[in-house]
Design a protein around this motif. Structure first.
Motif, PDB file in Angstrom:
ATOM      1  N   VAL A  18       0.837  -1.203   0.000  1.00 36.79           N
ATOM      2  CA  VAL A  18       0.000   0.000   0.000  1.00 36.79           C
ATOM      3  C   VAL A  18       0.872   1.254   0.000  1.00 36.79           C
ATOM      4  O   VAL A  18       0.644   2.202  -0.763  1.00 36.79           O
ATOM      5  CB  VAL A  18      -0.945   0.011   1.218  1.00 36.79           C
ATOM      6  N   GLU A  19       1.881   1.278   0.843  1.00 35.77           N
ATOM      7  CA  GLU A  19       2.740   2.456   0.944  1.00 35.77           C
ATOM      8  C   GLU A  19       3.485   2.725  -0.367  1.00 35.77           C
ATOM      9  O   GLU A  19       3.610   3.883  -0.795  1.00 35.77           O
ATOM     10  CB  GLU A  19       3.743   2.278   2.093  1.00 35.77           C
ATOM     11  N   GLN A  20       3.954   1.680  -1.019  1.00 39.59           N
ATOM     12  CA  GLN A  20       4.694   1.897  -2.259  1.00 39.59           C
ATOM     13  C   GLN A  20       3.771   2.303  -3.402  1.00 39.59           C
ATOM     14  O   GLN A  20       4.140   3.126  -4.253  1.00 39.59           O
ATOM     15  CB  GLN A  20       5.503   0.652  -2.616  1.00 39.59           C
ATOM     16  N   ALA A  21       2.567   1.738  -3.422  1.00 38.83           N
ATOM     17  CA  ALA A  21       1.616   2.122  -4.476  1.00 38.83           C
ATOM     18  C   ALA A  21       1.176   3.571  -4.310  1.00 38.83           C
ATOM     19  O   ALA A  21       1.118   4.333  -5.289  1.00 38.83           O
ATOM     20  CB  ALA A  21       0.412   1.186  -4.452  1.00 38.83           C
ATOM     21  N   THR A  22       0.859   3.962  -3.091  1.00 39.54           N
ATOM     22  CA  THR A  22       0.397   5.340  -2.875  1.00 39.54           C
ATOM     23  C   THR A  22       1.536   6.339  -3.047  1.00 39.54           C
ATOM     24  O   THR A  22       1.303   7.487  -3.438  1.00 39.54           O
ATOM     25  CB  THR A  22      -0.227   5.503  -1.480  1.00 39.54           C
ATOM     26  N   ALA A  23       2.773   5.927  -2.786  1.00 41.82           N
ATOM     27  CA  ALA A  23       3.915   6.829  -2.941  1.00 41.82           C
ATOM     28  C   ALA A  23       4.094   7.261  -4.387  1.00 41.82           C
ATOM     29  O   ALA A  23       4.630   8.341  -4.659  1.00 41.82           O
ATOM     30  CB  ALA A  23       5.188   6.166  -2.430  1.00 41.82           C
ATOM     31  N   ARG A  24       3.632   6.436  -5.307  1.00 40.63           N
ATOM     32  CA  ARG A  24       3.768   6.810  -6.723  1.00 40.63           C
ATOM     33  C   ARG A  24       2.483   7.431  -7.283  1.00 40.63           C
ATOM     34  O   ARG A  24       2.350   7.603  -8.482  1.00 40.63           O
ATOM     35  CB  ARG A  24       4.200   5.606  -7.546  1.00 40.63           C
ATOM     36  N   GLY A  25       1.536   7.717  -6.384  1.00 39.65           N
ATOM     37  CA  GLY A  25       0.335   8.439  -6.786  1.00 39.65           C
ATOM     38  C   GLY A  25      -0.894   7.597  -7.028  1.00 39.65           C
ATOM     39  O   GLY A  25      -1.945   8.121  -7.410  1.00 39.65           O
ATOM     40  N   ASP A  26      -0.802   6.277  -6.792  1.00 33.37           N
ATOM     41  CA  ASP A  26      -1.950   5.398  -7.001  1.00 33.37           C
ATOM     42  C   ASP A  26      -2.900   5.443  -5.812  1.00 33.37           C
ATOM     43  O   ASP A  26      -2.535   5.866  -4.714  1.00 33.37           O
ATOM     44  CB  ASP A  26      -1.470   3.959  -7.216  1.00 33.37           C
TER      45      ASP A  26
END
Length: 241
Positions: free
Chosen positions: A21-29
């Motif tokens: 979740v953290e990596q996906a949201t970090a790229r704007g998802d």
């Protein structure tokens, strides 16, 4: 600029799921998180996370959760099945209740999730199941967990073939021994034995597994693949047979 994607991550409140979740949201998802308990720590990008109380072992709860996701997002690009429960015990000691709990969450839950989301996914979408080394290599005391994760491998293979004509990809990521709440219960000789079998000589980090999950999600020609991210643990077990 790449268009933001919509993700659904089960078991996303902790461990590997949370790292995804953290990596996906970090790229704007944007990410919908299925969990039985709320996240214990604040999200880095809370405006991109929707937490939905869902028990994936309960088909009705799961179906309601999926409906909510599509109501909020309209569509999904990536579905990550990271929810899991572990109940240890050799075949003579493990209770039937614990067997049913592990199979219900780790395998039947994954099946129900796929059955609910697959008809609504568009071409180019991806389903990623998170497996375990014990689904391929036997480890004493993991009869239920090993059976569930082995079944998850089979489920992944069949879904990859069934959904390929619609250009939906299904893959299996295999973490090794990763520092999470689930593995923290292992101490003493059991932990030492596992560490001794890892060629890289250390446990993995949730963030390292999440990097692979994100990479698999972005791979347009990968389906039916088994991607081990385990410090060489599966190779080590294989060479010692």
């Amino acid at each position: 600029m790449t268009e933001a994607k919509n993700w659904l991550v089960t078991g996303g409140s902790r461990g590997i799921g949370r790292a995804v979740v953290e990596q996906a949201t970090a790229r704007g998802d944007r990410v919908a998180v299925f969990a039985r308990k709320p996240a214990s720590a604040q999200w880095t990008h809370p405006d991109r996370v929707v937490e939905i109380h869902t028990d994936i072992a309960d088909p009705d709860s799961l179906a309601r959760g999926v409906d909510i996701v599509f109501e909020r997002f309209g569509s999904l690009d990536v579905v990550v099945n990271a929810a899991g429960v572990h109940r240890g015990g050799r075949i003579g000691d493990l209770s039937r209740a614990h067997w049913d709990e592990v199979i219900g969450t780790n395998l039947s839950g994954a099946f129900e999730l796929a059955r609910n989301v697959a008809p609504r996914l568009d071409a180019g979408s991806a389903i990623i199941n998170v497996g375990a080394v014990v689904g391929f290599r036997g480890f004493p005391g993991d009869v239920a967990y090993g059976a569930a994760k082995a079944g998850l491998h089979g489920l992944t293979q069949v879904l990859a073939v069934e959904l390929a004509p619609r250009q939906i990809r299904v893959n299996l990521v295999i973490p090794g021994f990763v520092d999470t709440d689930m593995t923290s219960a292992l101490t003493g000789r059991a932990r030492e034995r596992i560490l001794a079998a890892i060629p890289m000589g250390r446990t993995g980090l949730p963030e390292e597994i999440a990097q692979v999950v994100v990479g698999v999600a972005d791979s347009p020609y990968m389906t039916g693949s088994v991607v081990a991210t385990d410090g060489g643990l599966m190779s080590s077990f294989s060479s010692r047979r």
